[in-house]
Scaffold this motif. Sequence first.
Motif, mmCIF file in Angstrom:
data_model
loop_
_atom_site.group_PDB
_atom_site.id
_atom_site.type_symbol
_atom_site.label_atom_id
_atom_site.label_comp_id
_atom_site.label_asym_id
_atom_site.label_seq_id
_atom_site.Cartn_x
_atom_site.Cartn_y
_atom_site.Cartn_z
ATOM 1 N N SER A 70 27.193 42.319 48.449
ATOM 2 C CA SER A 70 28.745 42.751 48.246
ATOM 3 C C SER A 70 29.396 41.399 49.099
ATOM 4 O O SER A 70 29.075 40.141 49.447
ATOM 5 N N ALA A 71 30.732 41.089 48.244
ATOM 6 C CA ALA A 71 31.615 39.559 49.405
ATOM 7 C C ALA A 71 31.856 40.645 50.520
ATOM 8 O O ALA A 71 31.632 41.523 50.871
ATOM 9 N N CYS A 72 31.435 39.283 51.045
ATOM 10 C CA CYS A 72 32.418 39.681 52.450
ATOM 11 C C CYS A 72 33.739 40.607 52.917
ATOM 12 O O CYS A 72 34.033 40.475 51.885
ATOM 13 N N ASN A 75 37.216 39.280 50.852
ATOM 14 C CA ASN A 75 36.297 38.719 49.395
ATOM 15 C C ASN A 75 36.157 37.014 50.284
ATOM 16 O O ASN A 75 36.035 36.044 49.260
ATOM 17 N N SER A 76 35.914 37.039 51.727
ATOM 18 C CA SER A 76 35.404 35.620 51.882
ATOM 19 C C SER A 76 34.346 34.597 52.110
ATOM 20 O O SER A 76 33.888 33.619 52.182
ATOM 21 N N CYS A 77 33.554 36.087 51.206
ATOM 22 C CA CYS A 77 32.302 35.280 50.250
ATOM 23 C C CYS A 77 32.052 36.015 48.448
ATOM 24 O O CYS A 77 32.209 37.233 48.359
ATOM 25 N N PRO A 78 31.465 35.301 48.123
ATOM 26 C CA PRO A 78 31.477 36.044 46.605
ATOM 27 C C PRO A 78 29.390 36.914 46.885
ATOM 28 O O PRO A 78 28.923 37.268 47.807
ATOM 29 N N PRO A 79 30.157 38.134 46.308
ATOM 30 C CA PRO A 79 29.524 39.226 45.673
ATOM 31 C C PRO A 79 28.079 38.340 45.210
ATOM 32 O O PRO A 79 27.568 37.541 44.748
ATOM 33 N N SER A 81 25.604 37.187 46.488
ATOM 34 C CA SER A 81 24.654 35.580 47.318
ATOM 35 C C SER A 81 23.342 35.121 47.515
ATOM 36 O O SER A 81 23.105 34.695 47.236
#
Length: 305
Positions: A70-72, A75-79, A81
């Motif tokens: 999932s996103a961080c 939404n600070s990192c993309p899902p 990853s």
Amino acid sequence: MRPQSVFALLPALAQGIRIIQSNDDGWAELYVRSFHDFLLAAGHDVVLSAPAENKSGTSSLDIEPFPRNSACQYNSCPPNSRSPIGRNDTSPRLNWVNSFPVTSMRYGIDTIGPQHWNGAAPELAVSGPNVGSNLWLSVPFSGTVGTAVYASKQAGIPAIAFSGASGGTLAWNTNPVPLRSTVYAELAGILVDKVVQAGKPYLPQDVWLNVNFPDVKEAEGKCVDVEQFKWVLSRINPAGILSGKDVSTCGADRLPTETDVVNEEDGGGCFISVSVGDSNDKTTASKEKQKVVLDKLAGLLTCLP
């Protein structure tokens, strides 16, 4: 009010050092980002290694990071990853670890920091500022404290845990930046610089500093500028019948508890508690180690009214 952009105008330190930073509220929380920006502007070589999401209250839990789907946080990192760790591509000093706060500190010390510093180790570990206080009964459960205890005990790196009473989680890109975030960042930076300027070893072995800031009461114009705050040496837990004496200061051999310090209203309030914690059990360290810290912070500390 001190906007975040003012940090860039601060004079650089002559003694900038390598600092590893973490927290338990998540790598994209505003408090930790404001502090990170302040340390950079002050001339320190700081690297953030913090959980990918809020992991408050997880104490000293430590498990290997696992691939993230999932996103961080915010939404600070993309899902999707599929990575256990990651970083901000445009600012590689900012790193996330998909696990607990202590794990993120461990990876920061062992892997992420040295990669940035050409193999060198951090000279100081800082955690927070936490969103909310970490006083007495909450100390053993705090992930913010857990990261500092890990750094000071297992890794042998002097460590400071910062917490601020003004609550309310905020995303890293909140605009405008609330005053409480910049005030806490500057206060934490003041203590870091005082410790560094006092020289190595920065802190005694097997201790960490537990620092708690009071509320920033912007609506009342109270505790809104760093000049209004006063620093007091304190103890984490109330003294029991069998407790040994504390370091002698302010005319007594018993320090106030950190709870009493941050709740003090006389003399204008705005008191910051600085407790010397024992990394072996997360309680108050001995008077001998308190004395070392008292001497290092000479000129900064004051007494309660």
